[in-house]
Design a protein around this motif. Structure first.
Motif, PDB file in Angstrom:
ATOM      1  N   PRO A 106       0.734  -1.277   0.089  1.00  0.00           N
ATOM      2  CA  PRO A 106      -0.254  -0.089   0.068  1.00  0.00           C
ATOM      3  C   PRO A 106       0.929   1.299   0.170  1.00  0.00           C
ATOM      4  O   PRO A 106       0.226   2.415  -0.420  1.00  0.00           O
ATOM      5  CB  PRO A 106      -0.981  -0.276   1.262  1.00  0.00           C
ATOM      6  CG  PRO A 106      -0.328  -1.084   2.092  1.00  0.00           C
ATOM      7  CD  PRO A 106       0.475  -2.033   1.218  1.00  0.00           C
ATOM      8  N   SER A 132       5.349  -4.272   7.094  1.00  0.00           N
ATOM      9  CA  SER A 132       3.993  -4.637   8.087  1.00  0.00           C
ATOM     10  C   SER A 132       2.786  -4.317   7.278  1.00  0.00           C
ATOM     11  O   SER A 132       1.878  -5.019   7.369  1.00  0.00           O
ATOM     12  CB  SER A 132       4.147  -3.584   9.291  1.00  0.00           C
ATOM     13  OG  SER A 132       5.450  -3.712   9.628  1.00  0.00           O
ATOM     14  N   LEU A 133       2.894  -3.130   6.453  1.00  0.00           N
ATOM     15  CA  LEU A 133       1.423  -2.937   6.000  1.00  0.00           C
ATOM     16  C   LEU A 133       0.917  -3.956   4.793  1.00  0.00           C
ATOM     17  O   LEU A 133      -0.125  -4.029   4.232  1.00  0.00           O
ATOM     18  CB  LEU A 133       1.377  -1.520   5.366  1.00  0.00           C
ATOM     19  CG  LEU A 133       1.214  -0.384   6.524  1.00  0.00           C
ATOM     20  CD1 LEU A 133       1.487   0.983   5.833  1.00  0.00           C
ATOM     21  CD2 LEU A 133      -0.138  -0.664   7.325  1.00  0.00           C
ATOM     22  N   SER A 169      -0.114  -6.801   6.513  1.00  0.00           N
ATOM     23  CA  SER A 169      -1.516  -6.671   7.090  1.00  0.00           C
ATOM     24  C   SER A 169      -2.426  -6.322   6.191  1.00  0.00           C
ATOM     25  O   SER A 169      -3.759  -6.107   6.257  1.00  0.00           O
ATOM     26  CB  SER A 169      -1.449  -5.879   8.183  1.00  0.00           C
ATOM     27  OG  SER A 169      -1.351  -4.550   7.788  1.00  0.00           O
ATOM     28  N   ASP A 170      -2.107  -6.483   5.017  1.00  0.00           N
ATOM     29  CA  ASP A 170      -2.960  -5.960   3.726  1.00  0.00           C
ATOM     30  C   ASP A 170      -3.406  -4.624   3.932  1.00  0.00           C
ATOM     31  O   ASP A 170      -4.784  -4.121   3.815  1.00  0.00           O
ATOM     32  CB  ASP A 170      -4.459  -6.779   3.558  1.00  0.00           C
ATOM     33  CG  ASP A 170      -3.988  -8.194   2.911  1.00  0.00           C
ATOM     34  OD1 ASP A 170      -2.966  -8.066   1.874  1.00  0.00           O
ATOM     35  OD2 ASP A 170      -4.255  -9.189   3.225  1.00  0.00           O
ATOM     36  N   GLY A 171      -2.606  -3.574   4.388  1.00  0.00           N
ATOM     37  CA  GLY A 171      -2.750  -2.402   4.415  1.00  0.00           C
ATOM     38  C   GLY A 171      -3.643  -1.586   5.686  1.00  0.00           C
ATOM     39  O   GLY A 171      -3.933  -0.629   5.886  1.00  0.00           O
ATOM     40  N   ASP A 172      -3.573  -2.742   6.563  1.00  0.00           N
ATOM     41  CA  ASP A 172      -4.240  -2.270   7.905  1.00  0.00           C
ATOM     42  C   ASP A 172      -3.276  -1.491   8.938  1.00  0.00           C
ATOM     43  O   ASP A 172      -2.295  -2.536   9.491  1.00  0.00           O
ATOM     44  CB  ASP A 172      -5.088  -3.399   8.736  1.00  0.00           C
ATOM     45  CG  ASP A 172      -5.609  -3.271   9.834  1.00  0.00           C
ATOM     46  OD1 ASP A 172      -5.789  -1.870  10.405  1.00  0.00           O
ATOM     47  OD2 ASP A 172      -6.028  -4.046  10.508  1.00  0.00           O
ATOM     48  N   PRO A 173      -3.176  -0.497   9.315  1.00  0.00           N
ATOM     49  CA  PRO A 173      -2.248   0.032  10.121  1.00  0.00           C
ATOM     50  C   PRO A 173      -2.320  -0.318  11.459  1.00  0.00           C
ATOM     51  O   PRO A 173      -1.606  -0.348  12.470  1.00  0.00           O
ATOM     52  CB  PRO A 173      -2.463   1.735  10.155  1.00  0.00           C
ATOM     53  CG  PRO A 173      -3.857   1.894   9.515  1.00  0.00           C
ATOM     54  CD  PRO A 173      -4.233   0.732   8.669  1.00  0.00           C
ATOM     55  N   GLY A 174      -3.729  -1.123  11.938  1.00  0.00           N
ATOM     56  CA  GLY A 174      -4.060  -1.750  13.230  1.00  0.00           C
ATOM     57  C   GLY A 174      -2.921  -2.784  13.712  1.00  0.00           C
ATOM     58  O   GLY A 174      -2.712  -2.923  14.858  1.00  0.00           O
ATOM     59  N   ILE A 175      -2.172  -3.104  12.489  1.00  0.00           N
ATOM     60  CA  ILE A 175      -0.997  -4.084  12.903  1.00  0.00           C
ATOM     61  C   ILE A 175       0.086  -3.553  14.073  1.00  0.00           C
ATOM     62  O   ILE A 175       0.402  -4.334  14.801  1.00  0.00           O
ATOM     63  CB  ILE A 175      -0.132  -4.559  11.808  1.00  0.00           C
ATOM     64  CG1 ILE A 175       0.524  -5.955  11.990  1.00  0.00           C
ATOM     65  CG2 ILE A 175       0.555  -3.734  11.009  1.00  0.00           C
ATOM     66  CD1 ILE A 175       1.038  -6.722  10.695  1.00  0.00           C
ATOM     67  N   ARG A 194      -1.880  -3.785  17.459  1.00  0.00           N
ATOM     68  CA  ARG A 194      -2.630  -5.225  17.826  1.00  0.00           C
ATOM     69  C   ARG A 194      -1.309  -5.998  18.571  1.00  0.00           C
ATOM     70  O   ARG A 194      -1.532  -6.609  19.401  1.00  0.00           O
ATOM     71  CB  ARG A 194      -3.145  -5.723  16.729  1.00  0.00           C
ATOM     72  CG  ARG A 194      -4.574  -5.394  16.710  1.00  0.00           C
ATOM     73  CD  ARG A 194      -5.427  -6.315  15.878  1.00  0.00           C
ATOM     74  NE  ARG A 194      -4.712  -6.652  14.594  1.00  0.00           N
ATOM     75  CZ  ARG A 194      -5.189  -5.630  13.419  1.00  0.00           C
ATOM     76  NH1 ARG A 194      -5.922  -5.020  13.603  1.00  0.00           N
ATOM     77  NH2 ARG A 194      -4.522  -5.941  12.316  1.00  0.00           N
TER      78      ARG A 194
END
Lengths: 321, 161, 496
Positions: B44, C451-452, C455-461, C464
């Motif tokens: 992304p 990391s992104l 996580s497929d683009g989820d910044p929550g990684i 969490r």
């Protein structure tokens, strides 16, 4: 600046005198072999072992010099621009083909003369020991129903191209993760489902049962991991392999190429080289200057096809000549 | 240097450096614009994301620096003094070093090191040839021997040693 | 335990011992000569080990590694030119101590802290290596990104006159670190279409330039302040038991930090040194005296960088994963011997592994002995007239920058950053943040973007994962505390 002038003048006289007269028989002085990767790595180990063995026949030292950086690009460019007198040679790998097709180098693969191929190295698809996939077909089957994460050494790396070529042959899609140096820890830590990697990096872990090599892209089964099947046994032969060999700047004299060919073909039969190959998991397979350039061209066509199909050749800004 | 001229120079320093930084920002930003924008091939965040992040932080901090340095708390505390002579010294040394590195590729390490050291010694005030010449010869020989012949650093070679 | 004794005995055989002496000596020399680095020493010595027996080759390389971590402090303290990245922090308090005439004490404390830190990490290596290796695998991309972000925040701690100047220096470093091949998409950035720039800004040539060139300039033009004489008698170098006892807290926490950082691939000794320095400073009752010559400020980074050596060898030996560039070369040396480091190495070549531990143990002792005796020699070198000494150091800087990758590009990088470093110092911009940013910038970018992808683009990684969240929280707490402290300083001008 005035004080400097005599010094520079002196220096240039020195330079003029130091150009040695051309002598008759090659080689008359040590030859420098550029290794395009860091000391201690796979390319370094195979290159130095082979060079050491070739010295015996060659009659002059073959000094290995590491010029690492940017995936081999720096070293390849060095050999390209080095004088073509036969005293600067390079230890090439298939990375030269990925580098040229993707525009990291401003020339194509014909910018060098190719002397000989020495070794093949495999590329394996590896999973963790606790992974549900016991074989390559199982992994492929799973990959067709969900997107797996498969890691490699980098975006345009040879390991990535092998994985991508496999996915095209077997008909699945995957999420590529350019793991770089952290490829093995990342697999062990469970961040990715599988990695595409050169076998020596995981051989010890494979033997200890921490990871499982599912299959390897290689011309034939290797004695260091005899039970690991080949891609071709499953019908998914990608056709190109990581190879290493010798190249020289364009226009290097024929006598030099022949002398190198003679020395390195002897090295390919050296027991020490063969022993290292078995332990380190590479395969000695010699090919001389008569056939090697055609082989490189054939491999280049295959690799270029994958690179183009992935669109990796387009976005890159071309380097200046 | 009089107090007054020192103060003027301080103000110059407080303005010149931020202006250089803004210039760097503009240059860096224009180079980032040449990169592919938006999401990358692999993930992304594309190749221009992180450079943009650093560039924006840089311009914000430069503005803060202009504000605090020229108007704010450090207005009178600034103790930057740069003498023209020492700045020149730095430039000369770096030019000498660069000349050494370039010369080495043409005439080889030993000759270049002798040329570089001779000039440097002279420049740093050692004028006695009785000291300089033996030191030069021994130093160039020993260093070339150890690094090139023993440790195999591929320093360019010449007919000396 | 018996195995360890056997290992030590094996490493005490005359040949491995001789090479351990040689290794420790060369490690100290490579680290102590400004311009030369431990990485360079290991790279240059590697080809020699190809033709040695396995135990001998490892005693040589381990000796260089251990010796180098100690030797870096010598030039850091005496010349204010750190000999390796691990010692950049040592110079912060070490050199002010030397200016005050307490160079002997500073060196003694540095050597002993190195020794004790190394010993701590060796104990970890011998006793709980497999467990620690498993722990290290818990650090994935998000954890590393957060850890490095914390490291970058600590840059604030190096602010001298102004916070914005320290931060600008750091951001400049981060911008420079984006030059070269993009770590994820492999797209050349800021290369002006020149092939050589693709290799990017490597931190070792930058370090040599930033720290050595300004000292060379002042040294050559006679503006260097000569150090007050100090006694090099053994009695005056050895720190008193009281001094060491006062430092035990610093030593313990720094050794722990060093070993942990060593475990994590890609972070390196400079991070270990900075983290432990910062921890020591925050826990100290008088944090404001750090940077002006405090023994804790010498002890913390030295213990940490030596402890890093043992830490870095743990994933290398147990999993075949190198923790830093030096252990990566060691891994090469082992594989060329036909030994494949990994979980089975302990079972199949247990005796050999313990002989590595044995040579590590011996190298620690040898290093401190050689360093204590060798300091006299080094002080003699300092007596060479600066007009002769500093140009010679400049030559070593050029060779040192060149030999790392046999690249003239690195030499010009060294010179360019030297000039930049000189002017930055003149304008009161600290250079430490610049270097740290160049080391950490690529690690941060790579792991954050990775990391992104994972996580497929989820910044929550980043939030969490508990380890990652902890580092982020620490970074936030640190930034807030710095901000509060600074604003209180603004209210009473003059106390900065």
């Amino acid at each position: 600046m005035k004080k400097l002038l005599p010094v520079f003048a002196f220096a240039f006289v020195v330079a003029a005198v130091s150009v040695a007269p051309a002598s008759a028989a090659y080689p008359t002085k040590p030859v420098e072999m550029t290794i395009t990767f860091k000391p201690g790595g796979a390319a370094d180990i195979s290159g130095r072992t082979v060079a050491k063995a070739a010295e015996k026949v060659f009659g002059q030292p073959i000094v290995a010099v590491n010029r690492p950086g940017a995936g081999g690009t720096i070293g390849f460019a060095y050999v390209k621009t080095a004088p073509n007198d036969g005293y600067k040679i390079g230890w090439l790998s298939a990375s030269i083909l990925t580098g040229t097709t993707m525009g990291k180098l401003p020339y194509d693969y014909r910018a060098w003369d190719y002397v000989s191929r020495l070794v093949f190295e495999g590329t394996a698809i590896v999973v963790r020991a606790d992974s549900p996939y016991k074989s390559l077909p199982e992994l492929v089957k799973a990959a067709k129903s969900k997107t797996l994460k498969i890691g490699s050494a980098g975006s345009g790396s040879f390991t990535r191209l092998t994985a991508s070529a496999l996915s095209q042959k077997a008909g699945f899609k995957f999420r590529h993760v350019p793991l770089g140096k952290r490829r093995v820890p990342s697999l062990l830590g469970g961040e990715v489902d599988a990695i595409s990697v050169h076998p020596p990096e995981v051989l010890a872990l494979h033997k200890a049962g921490k990871v499982r090599m599912l299959a390897v892209s290689f011309p034939k089964r290797h004695p260091a991991y005899p039970k690991v099947p080949l891609f071709s046994e499953h019908g998914w032969d990608v056709g190109f392999y990581q190879f290493r060999g010798l190249h020289v700047p364009k226009g290097t004299p024929k006598e030099a190429v022949q002398a190198l060919h003679k020395a390195f073909s002897a090295a390919a039969k050296d027991p020490k080289v063969l022993a290292t190959a078995e332990k380190r998991g590479f395969l000695v397979s010699y090919m001389g200057p008569d056939k090697f350039p055609a082989f490189v061209a054939q491999q280049n066509a295959l690799i270029k096809k994958v690179v183009v199909s992935l669109g990796l050749d387009k976005k890159k800004k071309k380097m200046k000549k | 240097m009089t107090e007054e001229s020192k103060k003027i120079r301080l103000r110059v320093g407080r303005l010149v450096v931020p202006i250089l930084l803004v210039g760097f920002y503009v240059w860096y930003g224009s180079l980032i614009l040449e990169l592919p924008q938006g999401p990358g091939e692999e993930g992304p965040l594309g190749p221009s994301f992180i450079p943009w992040l650093w560039a924006s932080l840089l311009i914000v901090l430069t503005l803060v620096e202009i504000a605090t340095g020229n108007l704010g708390a450090r207005r009178d505390e600034e103790r930057v003094v740069i003498e023209r002579k020492s700045a020149l010294d730095a430039l000369i040394l770096c030019l000498l070093l660069a000349g050494f590195a370039v010369l080495m590729q043409y005439v080889g390490f030993s000759a270049a090191v002798i040329a570089f050291l001779a000039v440097s010694f002279w420049w740093s005030g050692i004028r006695s040839w009785k000291i300089i010449i033996p030191y030069l010869v021994i130093f160039a020989f020993v260093v070339n021997y150890v690094f090139h012949h023993v440790l195999k650093v591929p320093l360019p070679q010449d007919w000396l040693f | 335990m018996n195995l360890l004794v056997e290992g030590i005995v094996q490493a005490l055989a005359w040949k491995p011992f001789l090479f351990a002496v040689l290794g420790s000596f060369m490690g100290i020399i490579f680290a102590a000569i400004p311009g030369l680095t431990v990485s360079m020493g290991i790279i240059l010595l590697l080809p020699f080990t190809f033709h040695m027996a396995s135990v001998t080759s490892m005693s040589l390389l381990v000796g260089v590694f251990v010796g180098g971590m100690t030797g870096g402090s010598i030039s850091a303290i005496l010349l204010n030119i750190p000999g390796n990245p691990a010692a950049i922090v040592t110079s912060l308090d070490g050199h002010p101590l030397a200016r005050k005439g307490r160079a002997g004490v500073a060196l003694g404390v540095a050597f002993f802290s190195s020794f004790l830190g190394g010993l701590f990490s060796l104990v970890c290596l011998v006793t709980i290596a497999p467990q620690l290796a498993d722990f290290a695998l818990k650090f994935g991309a998000p954890e590393l990104a957060s850890l490095v972000l914390l490291g970058l925040c600590l840059i604030c701690g190096f602010a001298q006159t102004s916070m914005s100047k320290a931060l600008i220096s750091g951001i400049l470093g981060l911008s420079f670190s984006t030059v070269g091949m993009d770590p994820i998409d492999s797209i050349p950035r800021f290369t002006f279409s020149v092939v050589q720039i693709q290799q990017g800004v490597s931190f070792l040539p930058v370090m040599i330039g930033l720290f050595a060139v300004p000292e060379i300039i002042s040294g050559m033009r006679g503006s260097a302040v000569s150090l007050p004489d100090f006694s090099t008698r053994l009695r005056d170098l050895l720190p008193s038991p009281g001094t060491l006892a006062g430092l035990w807290k610093t030593l313990a926490q720094s050794s722990l930090i060093g070993t942990t950082i060593g475990l994590l691939p890609g972070t390196g000794s400079a991070v270990a040194a900075v983290l432990s320095y910062n921890t020591a400073q925050r826990r100290s009752p008088e944090p404001e005296s750090f940077g002006k010559g405090k023994l804790e400020g010498v002890s913390a980074p030295e213990a940490a960088n030596s402890a890093m050596t043992g830490g870095a060898m743990i994933p290398m030996l147990t999993l075949g994963i190198p923790g830093d560039p030096v252990t990566a070369v060691m891994l090469g040396a082992l594989t060329i011997q036909g030994l494949a480091p990994g979980p089975l190495l302990f079972e199949s070549h247990g005796g050999f592994v313990f002989s590595i531990f044995g040579s590590f143990f011996i190298a620690l002792f040898l290093t401190i002995v050689i360093a204590l005796l060798g300091i006299r020699l080094f002080v003699q070198v300092l007596r060479v007239p600066p007009g002769l000494l500093f140009p010679s150091i400049a030559v070593f800087c050029v060779i040192g920058a060149f030999a790392l990758q046999n690249s003239f590009f690195d030499v010009f990088l060294m010179i360019g950053f030297g000039l930049l470093g000189y002017f930055m110092q003149k304008f009161d911009y600290p250079i430490m943040p610049l270097l740290l940013a160049i080391i950490l910038g690529p690690v941060f970018e790579k792991n954050a973007r990775m990391s992104l992808i994972l996580s497929d683009g989820d910044p929550g990684i980043f939030f969490r994962k508990p380890i990652s969240l902890t580092f982020l929280a620490l970074a936030l707490v640190y930034l807030v505390s710095v901000f509060l402290k600074r604003t209180s300083l603004f209210r009473k001008p003059g106390s900065a």
